[in-house]
Design an enzyme around this catalytic site. Structure first.
Site, PDB file in Angstrom:
ATOM      1  N   ASP A  35      -1.694  -0.874   6.048  1.00 41.38           N
ATOM      2  CA  ASP A  35      -1.855  -0.145   7.305  1.00 41.38           C
ATOM      3  C   ASP A  35      -3.311  -0.030   7.743  1.00 41.38           C
ATOM      4  OD1 ASP A  35      -2.585   1.738   5.239  1.00 41.38           O
ATOM      5  OD2 ASP A  35      -2.372   3.329   6.720  1.00 41.38           O
TER       6      ASP A  35
ATOM      7  N   ASP B 188       0.865  -1.161   0.000  1.00 45.99           N
ATOM      8  CA  ASP B 188       0.000   0.000   0.000  1.00 45.99           C
ATOM      9  C   ASP B 188       0.913   1.225   0.000  1.00 45.99           C
ATOM     10  OD1 ASP B 188      -2.484   1.536   0.458  1.00 45.99           O
ATOM     11  OD2 ASP B 188      -1.647   1.836   2.461  1.00 45.99           O
TER      12      ASP B 188
ATOM     13  N   ASP C 172      -0.164   5.127   0.881  1.00 43.18           N
ATOM     14  CA  ASP C 172      -0.431   6.111   1.934  1.00 43.18           C
ATOM     15  C   ASP C 172      -0.484   5.445   3.304  1.00 43.18           C
ATOM     16  OD1 ASP C 172      -1.623   8.773   0.344  1.00 43.18           O
ATOM     17  OD2 ASP C 172      -1.922   6.882  -0.704  1.00 43.18           O
TER      18      ASP C 172
END
Length: 223
Positions: A169, A7, A9
């Site tokens: 995240d 991922d 961001d």
């Protein structure tokens, strides 16, 4: 080939400052001033543009779905004009990426950021060429947590979709990996780091120095 898909961001980079500034640009245009707070609202920022607009409008007591939809293009435009002012890669992230590549893994990105903006950010920060694939929110007809973007990111990185691991995240990343039938590693150094253990990923990542060993344990050594 075995692949490691990231991922973007909140996983590879803290993009929250530039995202919050783009949202506040919209709120200033509405006459509310700077509604979202740098640092404090980082976790909201990393959930995307619509989430920032929705949260900010709720904060001032003026939430309306149509307002969110109408201001979203303005947010994207403001973000594209100042996409890397505050953004920083997390310590050790790029070194871990390079180590994985030299160890024989394919490395790519699967993000829910629009592909053009993700490409722009990585290019302006001088690291686009470090990633063999980039699948964004609008690359395919579906986005995470549908498993297909992850599988496509693995394929475009030269790997088999069953032999990959997703580094993320959020619950979105955890659910994406689960739907694809592959392991996930969730980082604990982002704004929502304290919540990651409850999502029960296959592993938690406290620092990028530990990532190569985690990857080898989860999907095996690269060919």
């Amino acid at each position: 080939m075995r692949t490691v898909i990231f991922d973007l961001d909140g996983t590879l980079a803290d993009t929250s400052g530039d995202l919050l500034e783009a949202a506040n640009h919209c709120f200033r245009h509405m006459g509310h001033g700077d509604v979202l707070v740098h640092g404090q609202d980082a976790g909201i920022a990393l959930r995307g543009g619509r989430m920032m607009l929705s949260h900010g409008l709720n904060r001032v007591g003026e939430y309306d779905e149509q307002t969110v939809l109408s201001y979203y293009p303005m947010l994207l435009e403001a973000y594209s004009k100042a996409i890397d002012t505050h953004t920083q890669f997390y310590p050790g992230a790029l070194q871990a990426v390079e180590y994985l590549k030299t160890s024989g893994y394919g490395v790519g990105i699967c993000t829910n950021k629009p592909e053009a903006l993700a490409d722009q950010l990585l290019s302006q920060m001088g690291v686009r060429d470090q990633f063999a694939s980039l699948v964004g929110a609008d690359t395919l007809p579906v986005r995470k947590p549908d498993p297909e973007p992850l599988r496509e990111a693995a394929r475009r990185a030269g790997g088999h979709p069953d032999l990959c691991v997703l580094i993320g995240d959020s619950d979105t990343d955890r659910n994406t990996a689960r739907a694809a039938g592959v392991p996930s590693v969730l980082v604990t150094f982002g704004p929502s780091g304290d919540d990651m253990a409850a999502l029960e990923p296959e592993a938690l990542l406290h620092h990028f120095d530990d990532l190569p060993d985690l990857v080898a344990d989860l999907i095996g050594a690269a060919a």
